[in-house]
Design a protein around this motif. Structure first.
Motif, PDB file in Angstrom:
ATOM      1  N   PRO A  70       0.811  -1.224   0.000  1.00  0.00           N
ATOM      2  CA  PRO A  70       0.000   0.000   0.000  1.00  0.00           C
ATOM      3  C   PRO A  70       0.847   1.279   0.000  1.00  0.00           C
ATOM      4  CG  PRO A  70      -0.969  -1.598   1.474  1.00  0.00           C
ATOM      5  CD  PRO A  70       0.339  -2.189   1.010  1.00  0.00           C
ATOM      6  N   GLU A  71       2.066   1.214   0.471  1.00  0.00           N
ATOM      7  CA  GLU A  71       2.922   2.416   0.462  1.00  0.00           C
ATOM      8  C   GLU A  71       3.230   2.867  -0.964  1.00  0.00           C
ATOM      9  OE1 GLU A  71       3.844  -0.148   2.945  1.00  0.00           O
ATOM     10  OE2 GLU A  71       2.424   1.165   3.976  1.00  0.00           O
ATOM     11  N   ASP A  72       3.002   1.991  -1.944  1.00  0.00           N
ATOM     12  CA  ASP A  72       3.292   2.353  -3.331  1.00  0.00           C
ATOM     13  C   ASP A  72       2.258   3.304  -3.925  1.00  0.00           C
ATOM     14  OD1 ASP A  72       5.740   1.197  -3.707  1.00  0.00           O
ATOM     15  OD2 ASP A  72       4.914  -0.775  -4.161  1.00  0.00           O
ATOM     16  N   GLY A  73       1.201   3.630  -3.179  1.00  0.00           N
ATOM     17  CA  GLY A  73       0.324   4.714  -3.618  1.00  0.00           C
ATOM     18  C   GLY A  73      -0.885   4.282  -4.407  1.00  0.00           C
ATOM     19  N   GLU A  74      -1.539   5.296  -5.054  1.00  0.00           N
ATOM     20  CA  GLU A  74      -2.866   5.076  -5.622  1.00  0.00           C
ATOM     21  C   GLU A  74      -2.854   4.410  -6.997  1.00  0.00           C
ATOM     22  OE1 GLU A  74      -4.879   8.896  -5.939  1.00  0.00           O
ATOM     23  OE2 GLU A  74      -3.039   9.868  -6.581  1.00  0.00           O
ATOM     24  N   TYR A 109      -8.901   0.678 -11.193  1.00  0.00           N
ATOM     25  CA  TYR A 109      -8.866   1.506  -9.984  1.00  0.00           C
ATOM     26  C   TYR A 109      -8.533   2.968 -10.312  1.00  0.00           C
ATOM     27  CZ  TYR A 109      -8.704  -2.676  -6.991  1.00  0.00           C
ATOM     28  OH  TYR A 109      -8.989  -3.841  -6.350  1.00  0.00           O
ATOM     29  N   GLY A 110      -7.934   3.195 -11.490  1.00  0.00           N
ATOM     30  CA  GLY A 110      -7.563   4.560 -11.868  1.00  0.00           C
ATOM     31  C   GLY A 110      -6.299   4.563 -12.703  1.00  0.00           C
ATOM     32  N   ASN A 111      -6.121   5.640 -13.457  1.00  0.00           N
ATOM     33  CA  ASN A 111      -4.905   5.782 -14.268  1.00  0.00           C
ATOM     34  C   ASN A 111      -4.470   7.245 -14.209  1.00  0.00           C
ATOM     35  OD1 ASN A 111      -6.013   7.313 -16.683  1.00  0.00           O
ATOM     36  ND2 ASN A 111      -7.411   5.563 -16.610  1.00  0.00           N
ATOM     37  N   PRO A 112      -3.224   7.550 -14.564  1.00  0.00           N
ATOM     38  CA  PRO A 112      -2.738   8.933 -14.384  1.00  0.00           C
ATOM     39  C   PRO A 112      -3.585   9.969 -15.114  1.00  0.00           C
ATOM     40  CG  PRO A 112      -0.901   7.449 -14.807  1.00  0.00           C
ATOM     41  CD  PRO A 112      -2.147   6.635 -15.012  1.00  0.00           C
ATOM     42  N   ASN A 113      -4.074   9.668 -16.323  1.00  0.00           N
ATOM     43  CA  ASN A 113      -4.881  10.647 -17.067  1.00  0.00           C
ATOM     44  C   ASN A 113      -6.213  10.903 -16.375  1.00  0.00           C
ATOM     45  OD1 ASN A 113      -3.256   8.887 -19.279  1.00  0.00           O
ATOM     46  ND2 ASN A 113      -3.264  11.061 -19.779  1.00  0.00           N
ATOM     47  N   GLN A 114      -6.799   9.829 -15.854  1.00  0.00           N
ATOM     48  CA  GLN A 114      -8.089   9.961 -15.150  1.00  0.00           C
ATOM     49  C   GLN A 114      -7.898  10.741 -13.850  1.00  0.00           C
ATOM     50  OE1 GLN A 114      -8.580   7.503 -12.369  1.00  0.00           O
ATOM     51  NE2 GLN A 114     -10.787   7.639 -12.031  1.00  0.00           N
TER      52      GLN A 114
END
Ligand code: PLP
Length: 389
Positions: free
Chosen positions: A46-50, A56-61
Motif C-alpha cells: 500500500p505504500e506504493d500509492g494510488e 482503480y484509476g490511471n494517471p490521465n483519469q
C-alpha cells in the motif's frame, strides 16, 4: 505588506481548466501530459500509492479528477466512464436498501428511469417533487430520506430553481444534496458555492466539448468521492486513459467555448422569439423565462441550450430537423457543433405524451445544443429549415 503576508492569489477558471494546480515546472516536463495506457502499475505494498490497476484509476483519469475538483471548488472529484456511471455510483454511495431519495421531477430520462424503476429493485425508493415548491420537498421528507437530487438547468425544459432553500432544508435533516450540473458546466454554475454537496457531470458534454468521448464526473467531499471510487472499483465504470486524455484536452478550452456557447445561444433565442413558426422559446437568459431572475443571480452565463416549441407540432419538428444543413440532428449536447433533438424521440421517449406535457415537453418541442459556429450561419440555417414548418 510583505509577500508572505499576502493572501495566496487563486488562479481563474480558464487557468485552472488549462493547468489544473499551478505548480513549479521541472526541466523536460511535457507541456501536454502523455497518455499512459498501462493497464497495471508497479505496486508491491500500500505504500506504493494510488496507481495500481487500471480499473482503480490511471494517471490521465486522476489528472482530470483533480482539475474538475479545482473548477468546482470541491474537496475532491473523480472522473468515471460515463455520466450515468457517475450518477449511479453517487446514488449507490449515498443510499442503501431501506433508504429514500427525494428528486426533482425534471430529470434526464435515464436518471429518472434509474430512480423510478431500477433503484427500487435494490430497496431504494424515490419520491418525485415539483422542485419550485419548498413545501413539496418538506412534505416528501421521511425519516429514512438520505438524498435530495436536482438537475440545474433541467434537461430539456431548461428550468433553473434556487437550490439554496432546498439545501438549507436538507442540511437541517442531515440529508445530502446532489445536483447534475451537466447543462451548466462549472463555468456557468458553481453549485458547491450555492450549498450543494455533490456535483455530477456528464463530461461527455461541455467538459469534453467535442462529441468524441463518453465520460462522467462526481465532485464533493473527500469522503463521498472515496466511496464513489470504492464502488466504481467494484461495479467497474472506469474511465480509460485515451478518453481521459481527450477530456483533459477538451477542458483546456472550456472557458472560451462556454463563453461562445453563451453568446451564440442568447442571439439564437432572441431570434427564435421573433419567429411566428415558434410558439415558445425557452432560454434562461430571456426575460420571458420564468426563472430568469434566479438564473441571472446564480449563473455566470445562461448556457448553450435553447428549447423551442414549433407551432406545427411533432410533424413540423420532424421536417425542421430533416432540413438542417449546418446543424445536425443528434441526441447529445455540449459539443462545438450545433445539435438538435426531439426529447419525445430520445431522452423522454419512455413517457406518455401526457407525462411529457406535465414536464413542459409539448408536441413540437425541439432541444437545441447551440455550438460555437458563426452565429449568422446558424440563424441562416434555422431560417431556411423553418420554411418547411
Ligand atoms: C443532464 C444529463 N445527465 C446525465 C447524462 C448521462 O450522461 P452520459 O451519456 O455521459 O452517461 C446526460 C446525457 O445526455 C444528460 O443530459
Amino acid at each position: 505588506m510583505s509577500d508572505e503576508q499576502k493572501p495566496a492569489r487563486l488562479p481563474g477558471p480558464a487557468t485552472v481548466a488549462i493547468h489544473g494546480a499551478v505548480e513549479a515546472k521541472r526541466s523536460g516536463q511535457p507541456i501536454v501530459p502523455p497518455i499512459v495506457r498501462s493497464a497495471t502499475f508497479q505496486w508491491a505494498t500500500p505504500e506504493d500509492g494510488e496507481l495500481r490497476y487500471g480499473r482503480y484509476g490511471n494517471p490521465n483519469q486522476l489528472l482530470v479528477g483533480r482539475k474538475i475538483a479545482a473548477l468546482e471548488g470541491s474537496e475532491a472529484a473523480v472522473a468515471l466512464g460515463s455520466g450515468m456511471g457517475a450518477t449511479a455510483m453517487t446514488f449507490l454511495a449515498l443510499a442503501e436498501a431501506g433508504d429514500h431519495i427525494v428528486a426533482s421531477k425534471y430529470l434526464y430520462g435515464a436518471t429518472h428511469t434509474l430512480l423510478e424503476r431500477e433503484l427500487p429493485r435494490r430497496g431504494v425508493e424515490t419520491t418525485f417533487v415539483e422542485p419550485e415548491s419548498l413545501a413539496g420537498w418538506q412534505d416528501a421528507l421521511q425519516p429514512n430520506t438520505r438524498v435530495f437530487h436536482v438537475e440545474l438547468p433541467t434537461n430539456p425544459s431548461l428550468r433553473f430553481f434556487d437550490p439554496r432553500p432546498i439545501a438549507a432544508l436538507a442540511h437541517e435533516h442531515g440529508i445530502t444534496v446532489t445536483c447534475d450540473a451537466t447543462f451548466a458546466s462549472p463555468m456557468n454554475f458553481r453549485g458547491i458555492e450555492a450549498g450543494i454537496d455533490v456535483i455530477i457531470h456528464s463530461a461527455t458534454k461541455y467538459l469534453g466539448g467535442h462529441s468524441d468521448l463518453i465520460a462522467g464526473a462526481v465532485a464533493g467531499t473527500r469522503g463521498l468521492v472515496e466511496e464513489v471510487s470504492r464502488l466504481s472499483r467494484l461495479y467497474g465504470p472506469a474511465l480509460d486513459p485515451d478518453a481521459a486524455w481527450l477530456l483533459d484536452r477538451g477542458m483546456r478550452t472550456l472557458e472560451v467555448r462556454v463563453a461562445r456557447h453563451n453568446t451564440n445561444a442568447t442571439a439564437i433565442a432572441e431570434w427564435f422569439e421573433t419567429k411566428e413558426e415558434v410558439v415558445t422559446t425557452i432560454y434562461p437568459g430571456l426575460p420571458s423565462h420564468p426563472d430568469h431572475a434566479i438564473a441571472a443571480e446564480l449563473m455566470n452565463g445562461f448556457g448553450g441550450m435553447v428549447s423551442i416549441v414549433l407551432a406545427g407540432g411533432g410533424d413540423a419538428a420532424d421536417r425542421f430537423l430533416g432540413e438542417l444543413k449546418v446543424a445536425s440532428a443528434a441526441p447529445s449536447l455540449g459539443g462545438v457543433e450545433t445539435l438538435l433533438s426531439q426529447p419525445r424521440h430520445t431522452s423522454h421517449a419512455h413517457l406518455s405524451p401526457g407525462e411529457r406535457e406535465a414536464l413542459g415537453i409539448l408536441e413540437g418541442f425541439v432541444r437545441i445544443s447551440v455550438g460555437i459556429e458563426n452565429v449568422e450561419d446558424l440563424i441562416a440555417d434555422f431560417d431556411q429549415a423553418l420554411g418547411s414548418c
